[in-house]
Design a protein around this motif. Structure first.
Motif, PDB file in Angstrom:
ATOM      1  N   TYR A  48     -31.912  46.330 -32.230  1.00 59.57           N
ATOM      2  CA  TYR A  48     -31.899  46.013 -30.773  1.00 59.57           C
ATOM      3  C   TYR A  48     -32.829  45.106 -29.901  1.00 59.57           C
ATOM      4  O   TYR A  48     -32.692  44.415 -29.317  1.00 59.57           O
ATOM      5  N   GLY A  49     -34.140  45.482 -30.496  1.00 57.94           N
ATOM      6  CA  GLY A  49     -35.126  44.760 -29.904  1.00 57.94           C
ATOM      7  C   GLY A  49     -35.384  43.313 -30.212  1.00 57.94           C
ATOM      8  O   GLY A  49     -35.541  42.407 -29.519  1.00 57.94           O
ATOM      9  N   LEU A  50     -34.856  43.112 -31.571  1.00 54.66           N
ATOM     10  CA  LEU A  50     -34.947  41.845 -32.003  1.00 54.66           C
ATOM     11  C   LEU A  50     -33.975  41.101 -31.503  1.00 54.66           C
ATOM     12  O   LEU A  50     -33.928  39.699 -31.214  1.00 54.66           O
ATOM     13  N   ALA A  51     -32.578  41.604 -31.232  1.00 56.98           N
ATOM     14  CA  ALA A  51     -31.498  40.766 -30.576  1.00 56.98           C
ATOM     15  C   ALA A  51     -31.954  40.484 -29.152  1.00 56.98           C
ATOM     16  O   ALA A  51     -31.567  39.304 -28.652  1.00 56.98           O
ATOM     17  N   GLY A  52     -32.823  41.257 -28.367  1.00 57.06           N
ATOM     18  CA  GLY A  52     -33.227  40.942 -27.232  1.00 57.06           C
ATOM     19  C   GLY A  52     -34.283  39.790 -27.059  1.00 57.06           C
ATOM     20  O   GLY A  52     -34.009  39.113 -26.381  1.00 57.06           O
ATOM     21  N   GLN A  53     -35.131  39.924 -28.049  1.00 59.09           N
ATOM     22  CA  GLN A  53     -35.917  38.562 -28.345  1.00 59.09           C
ATOM     23  C   GLN A  53     -35.421  37.489 -28.699  1.00 59.09           C
ATOM     24  O   GLN A  53     -35.541  36.286 -28.165  1.00 59.09           O
ATOM     25  N   ASN A  54     -34.463  37.615 -29.410  1.00 60.04           N
ATOM     26  CA  ASN A  54     -33.470  36.503 -29.797  1.00 60.04           C
ATOM     27  C   ASN A  54     -32.846  35.723 -28.553  1.00 60.04           C
ATOM     28  O   ASN A  54     -32.758  34.570 -28.357  1.00 60.04           O
ATOM     29  N   ARG A  55     -32.315  36.817 -27.742  1.00 57.15           N
ATOM     30  CA  ARG A  55     -31.727  36.310 -26.458  1.00 57.15           C
ATOM     31  C   ARG A  55     -32.576  35.513 -25.782  1.00 57.15           C
ATOM     32  O   ARG A  55     -32.074  34.523 -25.140  1.00 57.15           O
ATOM     33  N   LEU A  56     -33.841  35.975 -25.462  1.00 57.87           N
ATOM     34  CA  LEU A  56     -35.076  35.378 -24.733  1.00 57.87           C
ATOM     35  C   LEU A  56     -35.191  33.799 -25.167  1.00 57.87           C
ATOM     36  O   LEU A  56     -35.155  32.915 -24.525  1.00 57.87           O
ATOM     37  N   VAL A  57     -35.521  33.702 -26.568  1.00 57.05           N
ATOM     38  CA  VAL A  57     -35.469  32.448 -27.324  1.00 57.05           C
ATOM     39  C   VAL A  57     -34.371  31.718 -26.897  1.00 57.05           C
ATOM     40  O   VAL A  57     -34.511  30.306 -26.515  1.00 57.05           O
ATOM     41  N   SER A  58     -33.255  32.313 -27.287  1.00 55.58           N
ATOM     42  CA  SER A  58     -31.814  31.300 -26.915  1.00 55.58           C
ATOM     43  C   SER A  58     -31.852  30.765 -25.556  1.00 55.58           C
ATOM     44  O   SER A  58     -31.505  29.693 -25.280  1.00 55.58           O
ATOM     45  N   GLN A  59     -32.253  31.551 -24.519  1.00 53.84           N
ATOM     46  CA  GLN A  59     -32.345  31.172 -23.213  1.00 53.84           C
ATOM     47  C   GLN A  59     -33.439  30.168 -22.928  1.00 53.84           C
ATOM     48  O   GLN A  59     -32.900  29.097 -22.234  1.00 53.84           O
ATOM     49  N   LEU A  60     -34.249  30.203 -23.629  1.00 54.50           N
ATOM     50  CA  LEU A  60     -35.462  29.009 -23.530  1.00 54.50           C
ATOM     51  C   LEU A  60     -34.948  27.766 -24.024  1.00 54.50           C
ATOM     52  O   LEU A  60     -35.013  26.746 -23.572  1.00 54.50           O
ATOM     53  N   LEU A  61     -34.175  27.732 -25.132  1.00 55.50           N
ATOM     54  CA  LEU A  61     -33.753  26.887 -25.813  1.00 55.50           C
ATOM     55  C   LEU A  61     -32.515  26.098 -24.997  1.00 55.50           C
ATOM     56  O   LEU A  61     -32.451  24.970 -25.249  1.00 55.50           O
ATOM     57  N   ALA A  62     -31.713  26.918 -24.382  1.00 55.26           N
ATOM     58  CA  ALA A  62     -30.685  26.491 -23.579  1.00 55.26           C
ATOM     59  C   ALA A  62     -31.286  25.696 -22.225  1.00 55.26           C
ATOM     60  O   ALA A  62     -30.608  25.096 -21.495  1.00 55.26           O
ATOM     61  N   GLY A  63     -32.756  25.790 -22.012  1.00 60.31           N
ATOM     62  CA  GLY A  63     -33.149  25.227 -20.930  1.00 60.31           C
ATOM     63  C   GLY A  63     -33.382  26.106 -19.570  1.00 60.31           C
ATOM     64  O   GLY A  63     -33.519  25.619 -18.561  1.00 60.31           O
ATOM     65  N   LYS A  64     -33.308  27.258 -19.896  1.00 58.01           N
ATOM     66  CA  LYS A  64     -33.387  28.265 -18.719  1.00 58.01           C
ATOM     67  C   LYS A  64     -34.784  29.217 -19.045  1.00 58.01           C
ATOM     68  O   LYS A  64     -35.017  29.578 -20.119  1.00 58.01           O
TER      69      LYS A  64
END
Length: 187
Positions: free
Chosen positions: A29-45
């Motif tokens: 669950y913690g890794l999924a949250g971190q992946n979500r944050l990285v994906s958000q950064l890659l999307a430009g947010k």
């Protein structure tokens, strides 16, 4: 008695298995949250500082790269310097590489704007950061490549700022045209 012992051992094994499964699920669950944050950064947010407080160094590194790409150099520099104090040897090599990329990107922007006196110190800092990354990991090919880019750029800047040519416009074009196939560096 043996039956009771087997029964207790079976329950203890089941309890350990359930506890291990729950621990693994929490980590996932913690890794999924971190992946979500990285994906958000890659999307430009951008990601807020409150979300970064408990995140892994990799997420902070991704934010530093995001900030650098959006010309928010001071924030990126602060993030990278914080990472230098907190990470291990391998991560420090990667952090120093990204620090070199930050300085190189700034130097190239200054050089393209004709501000060679401002670009030269930044280029020196980029070379120093790449060398430090290579000191930590001498097989870091990306750092070697970008160090070569920085080393090839500096002599040209020295020659142009020395005042050999009088025309400023031709000086700008000479910087880039004397390097055949000038590489822009790696991400």
């Amino acid at each position: 008695m043996i039956r009771t012992l087997k029964h207790g051992l079976l329950w203890a094994t089941l309890a350990v298995a359930v506890l291990t499964t729950l621990t693994q699920l929490l980590q996932l669950y913690g890794l999924a949250g971190q992946n979500r944050l990285v994906s958000q950064l890659l999307a430009g947010k951008d990601v807020g500082a409150d979300e970064l407080a408990t995140s892994a160094p990799e997420v902070r590194m991704a934010r530093a790269v995001y900030l650098s790409q959006h010309q928010r150099y001071d924030e990126a520099l602060a993030t990278l310097n914080l990472l230098l104090q907190q990470t291990g040897t391998e991560a420090q090599a990667y952090t120093r590489y990204n620090l070199g990329n930050l300085y190189l990107r700034q130097a190239m922007e200054k050089a393209q704007a004709g501000k060679f006196n401002e670009a030269m110190p930044l280029l020196g800092l980029a070379k120093q950061a790449y060398r430090e990354a290579l000191t930590l990991d001498n097989q870091f090919w990306d750092a070697k490549y970008n160090l070569e880019v920085a080393m090839r750029l500096l002599p040209e800047m020295d020659r142009i700022t020395s005042g050999d040519d009088a025309d400023d416009l031709s000086q700008k074009t000479q910087l880039w045209t004397t390097l055949p196939g000038f590489p822009r560096g790696l991400p």
